[in-house]
Scaffold this motif. Structure first.
Motif, PDB file in Angstrom:
ATOM      1  N   ALA A 314       0.842  -1.204   0.000  1.00  0.00           N
ATOM      2  CA  ALA A 314       0.000   0.000   0.000  1.00  0.00           C
ATOM      3  C   ALA A 314       0.877   1.253   0.000  1.00  0.00           C
ATOM      4  O   ALA A 314       0.599   2.229  -0.693  1.00  0.00           O
ATOM      5  N   LEU A 315       1.970   1.217   0.779  1.00  0.00           N
ATOM      6  CA  LEU A 315       2.886   2.362   0.820  1.00  0.00           C
ATOM      7  C   LEU A 315       3.573   2.576  -0.523  1.00  0.00           C
ATOM      8  O   LEU A 315       3.824   3.714  -0.928  1.00  0.00           O
ATOM      9  N   ASP A 316       3.886   1.458  -1.208  1.00  0.00           N
ATOM     10  CA  ASP A 316       4.560   1.571  -2.515  1.00  0.00           C
ATOM     11  C   ASP A 316       3.801   2.497  -3.455  1.00  0.00           C
ATOM     12  O   ASP A 316       4.395   3.216  -4.257  1.00  0.00           O
ATOM     13  N   PHE A 318       2.458   5.132  -2.932  1.00  0.00           N
ATOM     14  CA  PHE A 318       2.686   6.565  -2.673  1.00  0.00           C
ATOM     15  C   PHE A 318       4.167   6.917  -2.678  1.00  0.00           C
ATOM     16  O   PHE A 318       4.552   8.032  -2.324  1.00  0.00           O
ATOM     17  N   ALA A 319       5.009   5.958  -3.046  1.00  0.00           N
ATOM     18  CA  ALA A 319       6.456   6.185  -2.962  1.00  0.00           C
ATOM     19  C   ALA A 319       6.884   7.226  -3.980  1.00  0.00           C
ATOM     20  O   ALA A 319       6.337   7.297  -5.079  1.00  0.00           O
ATOM     21  N   ILE A 320       7.853   8.053  -3.597  1.00  0.00           N
ATOM     22  CA  ILE A 320       8.395   9.020  -4.555  1.00  0.00           C
ATOM     23  C   ILE A 320       9.902   8.863  -4.642  1.00  0.00           C
ATOM     24  O   ILE A 320      10.521   8.293  -3.767  1.00  0.00           O
TER      25      ILE A 320
END
Ligand SMILES: Cc1ncc(C[n+]2csc(CCOP(=O)(O)OP(=O)(O)O)c2C)c(N)n1
Ligand SMILES: [Mg+2]
Lengths: 320, 626
Positions: A314-316, A318-320
């Motif tokens: 899930a975090l991936d 939003f990864a930048i």
């Protein structure tokens, strides 16, 4: 104590439970109150099913009848007025293996908790709802309840109540996903036992309206029924509540009713009630309705690794 | 031509509702974040779903603050605004969103509208805006979009994104890729048409607005920790997952709902479930049922929902049920300001229930704290056997910011369901006399059977109305807060540890307050600030910290009486919410400044207020010395 023991369930297989194992504090209801009969019946059903006491949870709102969990030796949750059903649904939501019972009064369920009543029936979680319907507010001392008959003199309506009684049977039968709707009287122990047993065995929400004696505040209502059993209409069917021949003889009025027939169930619930007749037995049962708890509990046994992996995924996003 | 290097810019996109300004701004913010800029976005939301078109009250849009350093708040006046019509700009002007010299890129389609009335409104507005000192460029944005699509109402936003990417020298391919991500899952045709609009906008700005060509260099990062970019509500959802909680039980309410929307999408992969209950009372009761059964649950809501949950929070306090309650505050009371910012629920959260109902209250100050405080809340709820409320607000809910990607680990997760045998000699509430703490039996544990009740009870959970039992159990529940406080450290002071004025804040105002304080410190003022995360219990050491400042005050987004207002005297003045608590707890004459405008506080406004107070403190002081 706090640490997981792998073999705890094995012990339980070897245990044998007696009525004592289900009895909690001494019941503090008035003499002659119908709640005593329901309590004793619940003890017997659990004993006969040999359910380990730690596996059952009795959940209630507030009222005389909602004291029931205190008189059980199982787990219990004595909540707030009107909220027994959402509390019970929450217990069941992630612990589907627990045996869940609800004890609620006519005020608790049909008045302050009316919204939850509709939705809990629609969720159809696997639980047994006992409605202790004495047609009066007992704990707060004789106020009109939604099921009080019209003209009943109470402390809030000293000249007689204004409205016709709510009909809990037609309402419940009208709710989408109603899967088990029965009505019974508290003063016939074998019938009460068979009705609650059938309710307990049903997978889904079992709604049992128990016409309950309150000799202190509204003695007349149930006295009349006790004295004149022709006011009761026994519903018979091989798929319904089992009734021994000896028991049947106590009911001068009876009829065949197939509990899979919703149309007739609604007719009986409406027409008989209008005539002042109390149908007793199983009005409706449908075992094919999905239980919300089957959905809400999905994934309750997922591993920590999988949880962390899914959160990382899930975090991936939003990864930048 | 080389772009002009700038340190930061505040950009707004304002339109009628439904024209996609927010999507445009979010995508623009994401591109900035990915390039390493500091970013803060705030949505400009009309109160109605479909407000009338071309009206000041219908202004819908987004503000994006981009910088070469970390950006912690919305900032002051905007530098550049793209407006889809002239009317929506009026409300932004009234809100003080612009300054002299703000660049306005205005769609000029209204100049040739069939209605002469609209033509006149447009012409009048342009004259008025120029009188205000705005640098208005009338641009044929609509017409240029018509060359690409039939209905520019759908798609103009991506054209504008193209314009902005060119103006701020963002890589064109990166923009195209970001569009593909924004429209992920949509038909290929939709993606390519939006990319075409983007390209057209990019070219349009290069041709028509070549004088505006800026570059905001990326922040220098001290480490190369991976980052994520989310809004606060998504961070709450991620926190729920990382905490190991398995159930969120909710009822829709702005501005909290999007946290549950997000979870509904991703929670099942973690084995979790979002229950949409029939109302907020049912939502919290359902969560309490789950928590009681050993699966600590979370309920997410906003002010009006919080009010409905009050009685059940009392049950959770009384019966000591671990529970996480997230309140994304909005303006109140009643339905209030559903989409606006307020920190108005502190006192009701603290004191809302009848009787004594001590509970833990945490307040997130930043978007990453929306994540970490939810994780902490679950741990505290279980360790202290109590409900924990996490307060956030509409500013954090929709604000988008890059933050350090959290390292997930097993310690964050809830422990496995304990079904081992309970020692029968241990009561259900085996209160430790010193700390008030106790461990709880969980249904399914043999020999742990007890009846949880909201009635006054003994340590065996037996109903009791005895004087001593009630006194003792109430004391034990209260003691848990003191126990928690004993484990906390005093708040960090931003600035010197002594001076003329100490400013105290809580919640999403941290960035704006610190920016204002830093500015004043640069001007030589002796001013510092602290920001509280624990509101119940309060962080320790406050009295000691306060004693080193001549004056102490809070800055809050809730109501307080202006001391100079009619009828107001020192005896009847009602203080801001944190100020009230601090006054009670420290016996220090804590002052406050607070407003309920509904928007995020701008650093410049705070600075002006603080400057006035400093002047007053210093003159009072020199008067005393004379
Ligand atoms: C929010 C709230 N409102 C009112 C009450 C007071 N109250 C307690 S029980 C009750 C009515 C109980 O009637 P019923 O549900 O029929 O139960 P009975 O006592 O008859 O078994 C009321 C009004 C309360 N405890 N909480
Ligand atoms: Mg009653």
């Amino acid at each position: 104590m706090f640490g997981i023991k792998a073999d705890w369930s094995l012990d339980i297989q070897e245990r044998y439970f007696t009525i004592d194992d289900y009895e909690g504090n001494e019941a503090r209801w008035c003499d002659g109150c119908g709640d005593h009969a329901v309590l004793a019946t619940a003890h017997r059903i659990l004993r006969d099913a040999q359910l380990p006491p730690e596996k059952s949870v009795f959940i209630s709102g507030i009222g005389c009848s909602s004291r029931m969990p205190h008189y059980m030796a199982t787990y219990g949750l004595h909540g707030t007025h009107g909220r027994a059903l959402p509390l019970a649904c929450g217990v069941k939501s992630r612990r589907p293996e627990l045996d869940v019972w609800v004890a609620t009064g006519d005020g608790d369920c049909f008045s302050i908790g009316a919204g939850h009543w509709i939705h809990a029936v629609r969720y159809n979680m696997d639980m047994t709802i006992l409605i202790f319907d004495n047609q009066i507010y007992g704990l707060t001392k004789k106020q009109t309840s939604p099921t009080s008959p019209i003209d009943l003199k109470t402390n809030t309506h000293p000249e007689g109540s204004f409205l016709d009684a709510l009909n809990p049977l037609t309402v419940t039968l009208g709710i989408t996903n109603a899967s088990f709707v029965a009505q019974v009287i508290d003063w016939n122990p074998p019938l009460l036992y068979e009705t609650l047993k059938a309710a307990h065995e049903h997978k889904g929400t079992s709604f049992v309206r128990i016409i309950q004696r309150c000799p202190v505040f509204v003695d007349g209502i149930t006295k009349e029924l006790q004295n004149d059993s022709s006011k009761l209409l026994l519903l018979k069917h091989h798929d319904g509540i089992p009734v021994a021949a000896g028991l049947e003889r106590l009911f001068p009025e009876s009829r065949e009713h197939d509990p899979s027939d919703m149309t007739t169930a609604l007719d009986i619930a409406r027409d008989e009630t209008t005539k002042g007749i109390i149908p007793v037995g199983l009005l409706y049962k449908n075992e094919d309705i999905p239980c919300y708890s089957d959905l809400s509990a999905l994934g309750h046994d997922i591993t920590d690794e999988d949880k962390i992996a899914a959160t990382n995924k899930a975090l991936d996003a939003f990864a930048i | 031509m080389e772009p002009q290097v700038i340190q930061e810019h505040i950009v707004e996109i304002v339109s009628d509702s439904g024209e996609g300004a927010q999507k445009c701004g979010q995508t623009f913010g994401n591109i900035g974040a990915k390039l390493g800029n500091g970013v803060w976005t705030v949505e400009i939301i009309p109160a109605e779903i479909q407000p009338p078109a071309r009206t000041p009250s219908g202004a819908s849009g987004i503000r994006i603050r981009l910088g070469s350093t970390k950006v912690t708040n919305v900032g002051n006046e905007g530098d550049l605004v793209v407006a889809f019509n002239e009317q929506v700009l009026y409300s932004r002007i009234a809100n003080g969103a612009f300054k002299e010299g703000t660049i306005v890129l205005l769609d000029n389609r209204w100049a040739s509208d069939p209605s002469t009335e609209i033509q006149k409104m447009y012409a009048d507005a342009v004259v008025e805006f120029r009188q205000h000192g705005l640098v208005v460029h009338e641009l044929s944005i609509h017409e240029a979009c018509l060359k690409v699509v039939k209905d520019p109402r759908k798609g103009k936003n991506m054209f504008v994104l193209g314009m902005l990417c060119r103006i701020y020298n963002r890589d064109q391919d990166m923009g195209r890729n970001e569009i593909a991500l924004t429209f992920k899952g949509k038909a290929e045709k939709i993606i390519s048409s939006n990319q075409e609009l983007f390209d057209a906008g990019y070219k349009f700005a290069a041709d028509e607005l070549s004088e505006y060509f800026f570059d905001i260099p990326p922040q220098e990062k001290s480490d190369d920790r991976p980052m994520v970019v989310t809004n606060g509500n998504t961070a709450i959802g991620l926190g729920v997952m990382a905490s190991g909680m398995e159930l969120v039980s909710m009822y829709p309410i702005t501005p909290a709902t999007s946290a549950s929307h997000y979870l509904a999408d991703v929670f099942p992969a973690c084995g979790g479930f979002v229950h949409q209950a029939e109302d907020e009372i049912a939502a919290i009761a359902f969560a309490i049922g789950s928590s009681y059964a050993g699966k600590t649950a979370c309920t997410i809501t906003s002010g009006p929902g919080m009010a409905l949950k009050t009685e059940s929070i009392g049950l959770a306090v009384m019966a000591e049920i671990p529970l996480v309650i997230v309140n994304v505050q909005r303006g109140g009371p009643s339905t209030g300001l559903p989409t606006k910012i307020e920190q108005g629920d502190l006192l009701s959260t603290l004191y809302g229930e009848p009787g004594d109902a001590p509970k833990i209250i945490l307040a997130a100050a930043t978007i990453p704290e929306c994540f970490s405080l939810v994780v902490l809340a679950r741990q505290l709820a279980e360790s202290f056997r109590t409900p924990v409320v996490v307060l956030t607000d509409a500013n954090l809910a929709t604000g988008v910011q890059p933050w350090d990607r959290p390292d997930l680990n097993r310690d964050m997760l809830a422990p496995p369901l304990d079904q081992s045998e309970w020692d029968k000699s241990v009561p259900a509430y085996d209160w430790d006399d010193k700390t008030g703490l106790s461990q709880r039996p969980i249904p399914g544990m043999p020999n742990g059977e007890y009846v949880l009740t909201g009635l006054s009870h003994t340590k065996f959970s037996k109903v009791s109305y005895e004087a001593e039992d009630n006194q003792k159990s109430t004391a034990h529940r209260s003691r848990k807060l003191a126990t928690l406080q004993s484990t906390l450290t005093p708040p960090k002071i931003h600035g010197e540890s002594s001076g003329d004025l100490l400013v105290i804040g809580w919640g999403s105002t941290i960035g704006a307050i610190e920016e204002a304080v830093d500015d004043l410190r640069k001007k030589g003022e002796k001013i510092s600030t602290i920001h509280l995360r624990f509101l119940s219990p309060l962080e320790p050491g406050l009295g000691e910290i306060f004693s080193n400042f001549k004056k102490v005050m809070t800055i809050e987004v809730n109501y307080s009486d202006d001391p100079d207002a009619p009828m107001i005297t020192p005896e009847n003045r009602r203080y801001a919410q944190l100020a009230s608590i601090l006054r009670i707890q420290t016996l220090v004459d804590v002052d406050c400044w607070s407003v309920v405008y509904g928007h995020p506080l701008q650093p410049a406004i705070i600075e002006e207020v603080l400057q006035q107070r400093l002047t007053k403190v210093k003159s009072d002081n020199s008067a005393e010395e004379e």
